[in-house]
Motif scaffolding. Structure first.
Motif, PDB file in Angstrom:
ATOM      1  N   LEU A   1       0.821  -1.221  -0.139  1.00 45.55           N
ATOM      2  CA  LEU A   1      -0.103   0.011   0.091  1.00 45.55           C
ATOM      3  C   LEU A   1       0.804   1.447  -0.007  1.00 45.55           C
ATOM      4  O   LEU A   1       0.759   2.184  -0.832  1.00 45.55           O
ATOM      5  N   GLU A   2       1.858   1.269   0.742  1.00 44.94           N
ATOM      6  CA  GLU A   2       2.620   2.439   0.891  1.00 44.94           C
ATOM      7  C   GLU A   2       3.537   2.786  -0.390  1.00 44.94           C
ATOM      8  O   GLU A   2       3.660   4.033  -0.799  1.00 44.94           O
ATOM      9  N   ARG A   3       4.007   1.557  -1.350  1.00 45.40           N
ATOM     10  CA  ARG A   3       4.549   1.904  -2.169  1.00 45.40           C
ATOM     11  C   ARG A   3       3.805   1.908  -3.643  1.00 45.40           C
ATOM     12  O   ARG A   3       3.979   2.111  -4.666  1.00 45.40           O
ATOM     13  N   ARG A   4       2.416   1.803  -3.242  1.00 45.39           N
ATOM     14  CA  ARG A   4       1.453   2.022  -4.265  1.00 45.39           C
ATOM     15  C   ARG A   4       1.460   0.884  -5.406  1.00 45.39           C
ATOM     16  O   ARG A   4       1.051   1.029  -6.528  1.00 45.39           O
ATOM     17  N   ASP A   5       1.749  -0.244  -4.985  1.00 44.95           N
ATOM     18  CA  ASP A   5       1.776  -1.632  -5.647  1.00 44.95           C
ATOM     19  C   ASP A   5       0.575  -1.850  -6.304  1.00 44.95           C
ATOM     20  O   ASP A   5      -0.780  -1.805  -5.740  1.00 44.95           O
ATOM     21  N   PRO A   6       0.095  -1.612  -7.642  1.00 44.64           N
ATOM     22  CA  PRO A   6      -0.933  -2.008  -8.609  1.00 44.64           C
ATOM     23  C   PRO A   6      -1.858  -3.433  -7.858  1.00 44.64           C
ATOM     24  O   PRO A   6      -3.077  -3.240  -8.046  1.00 44.64           O
ATOM     25  N   VAL A   7      -1.077  -4.341  -7.358  1.00 42.46           N
ATOM     26  CA  VAL A   7      -1.502  -5.413  -7.011  1.00 42.46           C
ATOM     27  C   VAL A   7      -2.610  -5.260  -5.853  1.00 42.46           C
ATOM     28  O   VAL A   7      -3.461  -5.950  -5.553  1.00 42.46           O
ATOM     29  N   THR A   8      -2.134  -4.074  -4.884  1.00 43.65           N
ATOM     30  CA  THR A   8      -3.038  -3.857  -3.643  1.00 43.65           C
ATOM     31  C   THR A   8      -4.195  -3.027  -4.161  1.00 43.65           C
ATOM     32  O   THR A   8      -5.021  -2.806  -3.279  1.00 43.65           O
ATOM     33  N   GLY A   9      -4.596  -2.506  -5.370  1.00 40.13           N
ATOM     34  CA  GLY A   9      -5.568  -1.858  -6.006  1.00 40.13           C
ATOM     35  C   GLY A   9      -5.297  -0.228  -5.550  1.00 40.13           C
ATOM     36  O   GLY A   9      -6.098   0.632  -5.881  1.00 40.13           O
ATOM     37  N   LEU A  10      -4.397   0.111  -4.748  1.00 40.38           N
ATOM     38  CA  LEU A  10      -4.247   1.467  -4.413  1.00 40.38           C
ATOM     39  C   LEU A  10      -2.902   2.180  -5.353  1.00 40.38           C
ATOM     40  O   LEU A  10      -1.983   2.543  -5.049  1.00 40.38           O
ATOM     41  N   ASN A  11      -3.477   2.289  -6.668  1.00 42.09           N
ATOM     42  CA  ASN A  11      -2.608   3.106  -7.504  1.00 42.09           C
ATOM     43  C   ASN A  11      -3.509   3.614  -8.560  1.00 42.09           C
ATOM     44  O   ASN A  11      -4.493   3.029  -9.387  1.00 42.09           O
ATOM     45  N   ASP A  12      -3.424   4.935  -8.561  1.00 39.16           N
ATOM     46  CA  ASP A  12      -4.271   5.856  -9.228  1.00 39.16           C
ATOM     47  C   ASP A  12      -3.748   6.185 -10.830  1.00 39.16           C
ATOM     48  O   ASP A  12      -4.360   7.091 -11.151  1.00 39.16           O
ATOM     49  N   HIS A  13      -2.697   5.584 -11.247  1.00 44.95           N
ATOM     50  CA  HIS A  13      -2.195   5.856 -12.613  1.00 44.95           C
ATOM     51  C   HIS A  13      -3.651   5.538 -13.472  1.00 44.95           C
ATOM     52  O   HIS A  13      -4.182   4.320 -13.378  1.00 44.95           O
ATOM     53  N   ALA A  14      -3.875   6.402 -14.408  1.00 45.28           N
ATOM     54  CA  ALA A  14      -4.780   6.105 -15.181  1.00 45.28           C
ATOM     55  C   ALA A  14      -4.786   4.781 -15.885  1.00 45.28           C
ATOM     56  O   ALA A  14      -5.941   4.013 -16.129  1.00 45.28           O
ATOM     57  N   GLU A  15      -3.718   4.238 -16.495  1.00 44.39           N
ATOM     58  CA  GLU A  15      -3.727   2.968 -17.074  1.00 44.39           C
ATOM     59  C   GLU A  15      -3.870   1.829 -16.084  1.00 44.39           C
ATOM     60  O   GLU A  15      -4.543   0.929 -16.202  1.00 44.39           O
ATOM     61  N   VAL A  16      -3.441   2.053 -15.008  1.00 50.20           N
ATOM     62  CA  VAL A  16      -3.764   0.958 -13.758  1.00 50.20           C
ATOM     63  C   VAL A  16      -5.221   0.915 -13.613  1.00 50.20           C
ATOM     64  O   VAL A  16      -5.507  -0.050 -13.481  1.00 50.20           O
TER      65      VAL A  16
END
Length: 213
Positions: free
Chosen positions: A95-110
């Protein structure tokens, strides 16, 4: 030569994947054929299937890169750290590093990628195939310190927790929150979820308890 061959295979693998995901996000998973992906990646269709067993794998290999991760976390933990503590620590670090696998990544492509996976039935079904393999690997790792019933039950609970948390985080971001805004609640939810696994619903708010850590 072996090293060069491996590098070449990795480049072809990545080129096919990038071409596929770009086309799928532009036009939709169901609107793009495997032949179109192969043409965009400048490889033949038989070559494509040497790298990806199914059309769905063209998308899900990004998730497959995390295959067996939970089992590795359990096996690599320190001698004083319990398996649940290690898994919780690892998820919170994601979560802290915004790993996409946690769902917590707001990059448009992700965000678009997750929407495609969650809204496409064949991708969702194939995702469960990967999750079943992850669950088996985690159960094997946990079985080194637990009985043959507790280990698979706990593995199923942990992976269900991670899946629910990731989708919950993605939904918050898809609803307009930024990752920074959603982060404190994502941490709270993760701690709450792992407390449920440790202690059961009655003691969900507790920080510790008699259950295995």
């Amino acid at each position: 030569m072996t090293g060069l061959r491996h590098i070449k295979r990795q480049r072809i693998h990545e080129a096919i994947s990038m071409a596929a995901i770009t086309l799928f996000l532009e036009r939709g998973f169901g609107e793009v054929s495997v032949a179109e992906v192969a043409a965009a990646a400048e490889v033949s269709k038989p070559t494509l299937f040497k790298y990806f067993a199914t059309k769905e794998d063209l998308v899900l290999h990004r998730i497959a890169d995390h295959q067996g991760e939970a089992a590795r976390v359990v096996r690599r933990r320190g001698p004083e750290e319990g398996p649940l503590d290690a898994l919780e620590r690892h998820f919170l670090a994601g979560l802290e590093r915004r790993d996409p696998v946690t769902g917590l990544n707001d990059h448009a492509e992700v965000l678009a990628y997750h929407h495609m996976v969650f809204s496409t039935p064949s991708l969702a079904a194939r995702l469960f195939h990967y999750m079943a393999m992850d669950e088996e690997a985690l159960a094997e790792a946990l079985a080194e310190g637990a009985d043959d019933l507790t280990a698979p039950l706990l593995a199923g609970e942990v992976l269900a927790v991670q899946r629910v948390l990731a989708r919950r985080n993605w939904r918050r971001l898809a609803g307009g929150e930024t990752a920074a805004q959603a982060y404190p609640e994502a941490v709270r939810a993760a701690r709450h979820a792992f407390a449920l696994v440790r202690n059961g619903p009655g003691d969900a708010g507790a920080s510790g308890g008699a259950a295995p850590r």
